[in-house]
Write a protein that holds these residues in place. Structure first.
Motif, short mmCIF file in Angstrom:
data_model
loop_
_atom_site.label_atom_id
_atom_site.label_comp_id
_atom_site.label_asym_id
_atom_site.label_seq_id
_atom_site.Cartn_x
_atom_site.Cartn_y
_atom_site.Cartn_z
N TRP A 168 0.81 -1.21 0.00
CA TRP A 168 0.00 0.00 0.00
C TRP A 168 0.85 1.27 0.00
CZ3 TRP A 168 -4.47 -1.11 4.04
CH2 TRP A 168 -5.10 -2.32 3.71
N ASN A 169 2.15 1.12 -0.09
CA ASN A 169 3.04 2.28 -0.13
C ASN A 169 3.29 2.72 -1.57
OD1 ASN A 169 3.75 2.71 2.74
ND2 ASN A 169 4.51 0.61 2.59
N MET A 170 4.12 3.73 -1.75
CA MET A 170 4.37 4.32 -3.05
C MET A 170 4.78 3.27 -4.08
SD MET A 170 7.05 7.37 -4.03
CE MET A 170 6.17 8.72 -3.27
N CYS A 171 4.16 3.34 -5.24
CA CYS A 171 4.43 2.37 -6.31
C CYS A 171 5.68 2.78 -7.09
CB CYS A 171 3.23 2.32 -7.25
SG CYS A 171 3.48 1.29 -8.70
N PRO A 172 6.69 1.92 -7.17
CA PRO A 172 7.91 2.27 -7.92
C PRO A 172 7.63 2.59 -9.39
CG PRO A 172 8.34 0.40 -6.48
CD PRO A 172 6.86 0.64 -6.44
N GLU A 173 6.71 1.86 -10.01
CA GLU A 173 6.43 2.12 -11.42
C GLU A 173 5.81 3.49 -11.62
OE1 GLU A 173 4.08 -0.98 -13.10
OE2 GLU A 173 5.48 -2.58 -12.52
N LEU A 219 6.17 5.94 -9.58
CA LEU A 219 7.19 6.92 -9.23
C LEU A 219 8.08 7.22 -10.42
CD1 LEU A 219 8.74 8.70 -7.24
CD2 LEU A 219 10.06 6.67 -6.56
N ARG A 220 8.52 6.18 -11.11
CA ARG A 220 9.35 6.40 -12.31
C ARG A 220 8.58 7.24 -13.34
NH1 ARG A 220 13.69 3.84 -14.59
NH2 ARG A 220 13.56 2.07 -13.13
N GLU A 221 7.33 6.92 -13.52
CA GLU A 221 6.50 7.68 -14.46
C GLU A 221 6.44 9.15 -14.06
OE1 GLU A 221 1.72 8.09 -15.30
OE2 GLU A 221 2.51 6.12 -14.77
N ALA A 222 6.25 9.39 -12.76
CA ALA A 222 6.15 10.77 -12.29
C ALA A 222 7.46 11.53 -12.49
CB ALA A 222 5.76 10.78 -10.81
N ILE A 223 8.58 10.90 -12.14
CA ILE A 223 9.88 11.58 -12.28
C ILE A 223 10.15 11.91 -13.74
CG2 ILE A 223 12.38 11.32 -12.02
CD1 ILE A 223 11.79 9.43 -9.63
N GLU A 224 9.94 10.95 -14.61
CA GLU A 224 10.26 11.17 -16.03
C GLU A 224 9.34 12.22 -16.64
OE1 GLU A 224 10.23 7.31 -17.83
OE2 GLU A 224 12.19 6.76 -16.97
N ASP A 225 8.09 12.24 -16.21
CA ASP A 225 7.18 13.26 -16.73
C ASP A 225 7.56 14.65 -16.24
OD1 ASP A 225 4.78 13.93 -18.26
OD2 ASP A 225 3.93 14.47 -16.32
N LYS A 272 8.65 -0.58 -0.55
CA LYS A 272 9.58 -1.36 -1.36
C LYS A 272 10.86 -0.55 -1.58
CE LYS A 272 6.16 -4.32 -3.56
NZ LYS A 272 5.61 -4.83 -4.83
N LEU A 273 11.68 -0.54 -0.55
CA LEU A 273 12.82 0.38 -0.51
C LEU A 273 13.88 0.08 -1.55
CD1 LEU A 273 13.19 0.89 3.35
CD2 LEU A 273 12.58 2.61 1.66
N ASP A 274 14.12 -1.17 -1.86
CA ASP A 274 15.14 -1.47 -2.87
C ASP A 274 14.84 -0.73 -4.17
OD1 ASP A 274 16.52 -3.08 -1.16
OD2 ASP A 274 15.88 -4.98 -2.05
N GLU A 275 13.61 -0.83 -4.62
CA GLU A 275 13.23 -0.22 -5.90
C GLU A 275 13.13 1.30 -5.79
OE1 GLU A 275 9.89 -2.62 -7.74
OE2 GLU A 275 10.20 -3.69 -5.85
N LEU A 276 12.54 1.78 -4.71
CA LEU A 276 12.33 3.22 -4.56
C LEU A 276 13.65 3.97 -4.38
CD1 LEU A 276 9.22 3.10 -2.21
CD2 LEU A 276 9.23 3.71 -4.63
N LEU A 277 14.54 3.41 -3.56
CA LEU A 277 15.82 4.07 -3.35
C LEU A 277 16.70 4.00 -4.59
CD1 LEU A 277 16.61 2.96 0.32
CD2 LEU A 277 15.73 5.16 -0.46
N ALA A 278 16.57 2.93 -5.37
CA ALA A 278 17.33 2.83 -6.62
C ALA A 278 16.91 3.95 -7.58
CB ALA A 278 17.12 1.47 -7.26
N LEU A 279 15.62 4.23 -7.63
CA LEU A 279 15.14 5.33 -8.48
C LEU A 279 15.64 6.67 -7.96
CD1 LEU A 279 11.46 4.17 -9.11
CD2 LEU A 279 13.26 4.43 -10.83
N ALA A 280 15.62 6.84 -6.65
CA ALA A 280 16.11 8.10 -6.08
C ALA A 280 17.58 8.31 -6.39
CB ALA A 280 15.88 8.10 -4.56
#
Length: 376
Positions: free
Chosen positions: A107-112, A114-120, A142-150
Motif C-alpha cells: 500500500w506504499n508508493m508504487c515504484p512504477e 514513481l518512475r512515471e512521475a519523475i520522467e514526466d 519497497k525500498l530497494d526499488e524506490l531508493l534505486a530510483l532516487a
C-alpha cells in the motif's frame, strides 16, 4: 460497555520515574537531561547517528524538507495514500506536492508510478527537489526499488516513518534509509510522548542545523539575534521523559501489535467478505503492524461498506476508522499533479482500521470480532 479505542496510549510505570526526576530537579522547560537522554536512546533504538526531539512528526517533516533544500516553487514527490501531515509541510515550504499512487502489496508508493512521475516532471523541465517516502501503517515500503530510483535520478530522500517505529527492512530499522528520517510520538502511535516527534539522520551537520532551526534560529551572540526564520519546535524535557520510559517498552509493544494482527487474521478468516490486509510481509520486511486494517473482499455494496461497518461498531462502543482518504481527492490538493490513483482510491473505498491498542484483552478482541460478524 467500556469503549474500545482505536489506538490509545499504553503507559507503564517507567515514565513516572523520568517525570518525577524532572519535577524534582525543576527541569520542566524545553531543555534538560531527558531530551538529551531521549535523543541518545532513540539513536540506540534505530541505529541513527543523530536524533533531534521535536514537538511533532509534522514539525520533523517540515524541518527535514528545509534541510534537504526544499523551498518556494519546488516540487516534492509524495504518496497520495497517507495522512495529510505528510504533505502539509510541503506547502509550508511554498513547494508543490507531486502525488504518486500506491502498489497493492504494501500500500506504499508504487515504484512504477514513481518512475512515471519523475520522467514526466523532467520532460516538463521540473526536476523534483526531493522524494518523501512513507511506511504506511508500519509496513515497509519497497525500498530497494524506490531508493534505486532516487539514486538514479539524484533525488534526496526524506523518510516518513511516523507510523513505523520498530519496523525493519532487511534488518535495518526504518527511518534510517534516507538522508533524513522522521518519527511521530502522537498519542495514537506505538509509543507516545503525548505529543511529539523526532528527526533522525547520520549527518551531524544536518542534525545541528535542525536543532538551530527548531530553537528559533538564534545566532551565536550574548543577546537575541536572528538572521533567518526559526521555529519553536523543540520537545519539552517533561515529554521527553515520557518518551524515555516508553522506549524501554518498544520491543514488547511491537510484539503485541503483531500478535493482535495475527489474532484478527485467525479469528476473522471465517468471514469470506472481509480480508485482513496487507497480509504478507514482502521478503526482507518486518512490519510493526501499528494498525490492523481490513478490506471488503468483494467491494462495497449498498448494504455493506466500510462506513456501515464503522457505524455498527460504534453501536457496540467500538472505535474504528476509515483508511486514509487519498490526498489527491482532498479539496486542499485539488490542483496538485497525481500519477495513477486507482489503487489507493480502491483501498480507501474498501478499507477500515480496527482497534489495535496493545492493552486490549482477549475479551475486547472477541467483542470486536462478534460485532463484525453481526454487521456482515
Amino acid at each position: 460497555m467500556d469503549r474500545i479505542y482505536l489506538s490509545p496510549p499504553h503507559l507503564g510505570r517507567h515514565e513516572l520515574n523520568y517525570l518525577h526526576k524532572a519535577v524534582e530537579d525543576n527541569w520542566i522547560a524545553p531543555a534538560g537531561p531527558n531530551i538529551t537522554g531521549f535523543e541518545a536512546e532513540l539513536c540506540t533504538a534505530t541505529g541513527a547517528g543523530h536524533a533531534v526531539a521535536l514537538v511533532s512528526g509534522t514539525a520533523a517533516i517540515h524541518l527535514g524538507l528545509l534541510l534537504l533544500g526544499v523551498g518556494v516553487g519546488d516540487e516534492v514527490l509524495c504518496p497520495s495514500f497517507t495522512f495529510v501531515a505528510t504533505a502539509n509541510p510541503i506547502l509550508y515550504c511554498g513547494a508543490t506536492p507531486i502525488f504518486v499512487d500506491s502498489e497493492a502489496d504494501t500500500w506504499n508508493m508504487c515504484p512504477e508510478r514513481l518512475r512515471e512521475a519523475i520522467e514526466d516532471r523532467l520532460r516538463l523541465g521540473k526536476k523534483p527537489k526531493a522524494l518523501l517516502l512513507v511506511h504506511l501503517y508500519g509496513m515497509p515500503a519497497k525500498l530497494d526499488e524506490l531508493l534505486a530510483l532516487a539514486e538514479h535520478y539524484d533525488l534526496p530522500v526524506l523518510e516518513d516513518a511516523a507510523e513505523a517505529l520498530g519496523a525493519r527492512y532487511r534488518g535495518q530499522p526504518l527511518g534510517t534509509f534516507g538522508g533524513v528520517g522522521v518519527f511521530s510520538f502522537n498519542g495514537n502511535k506505538i509509543l507516545t510522548t503525548s505529543g511529539g516527534g523526532a528527526l533522525v539522520t547520520n549527518n551531524a551537520a544536518l542534525a545541528e542545523r535542525a536543532r538551530f532551526l527548531a530553537t528559533q534560529a538564534k545566532d551565536p551572540a550574548p543577546y537575541y539575534q536572528h538572521s533567518q526564520v526559526g521555529y519553536n519546535y523543540r520537545l519539552s524535557n517533561l515529554l521527553a521523559g515520557i518518551g524515555r520510559g516508553q522506549l524501554e517498552l518498544l520491543g514488547d509493544r511491537v510484539k503485541r501489535r503483531r500478535e493482535i494482527f495475527g489474532w484478527y487474521q485467525e479469528h476473522l478468516a471465517s468471514l469470506p467478505s472481509l480480508v485482513v490486509a496487507p497480509a504478507a510481509e514482502p521478503t526482507g520486511s518486518y512490519s510493526n503492524r501499528w494498525l490492523t486494517t481490513v478490506l471488503l473482499a468483494t467491494g462495497p455494496t449498498p448494504s455493506v461498506t466500510p462506513e456501515t461497518l464503522r457505524q455498527h461498531l460504534e453501536t457496540r462502543n467500538i472505535e474504528s476508522r476509515p483508511l486514509w482518504k487519498p490526498l489527491h481527492l482532498q479539496p486542499l490538493f485539488a490542483t496538485a499533479p497525481m500519477y495513477g490513483g486507482a489503487v489507493c482510491e480502491d483501498l480507501f473505498a474498501r478499507g477500515l482500521c480496527l482497534p489495535s491498542g496493545t492493552a486490549m484483552t482477549e475479551e475486547d478482541l472477541l467483542r470486536i470480532a462478534r460485532a463484525l460478524r453481526e454487521a456482515l
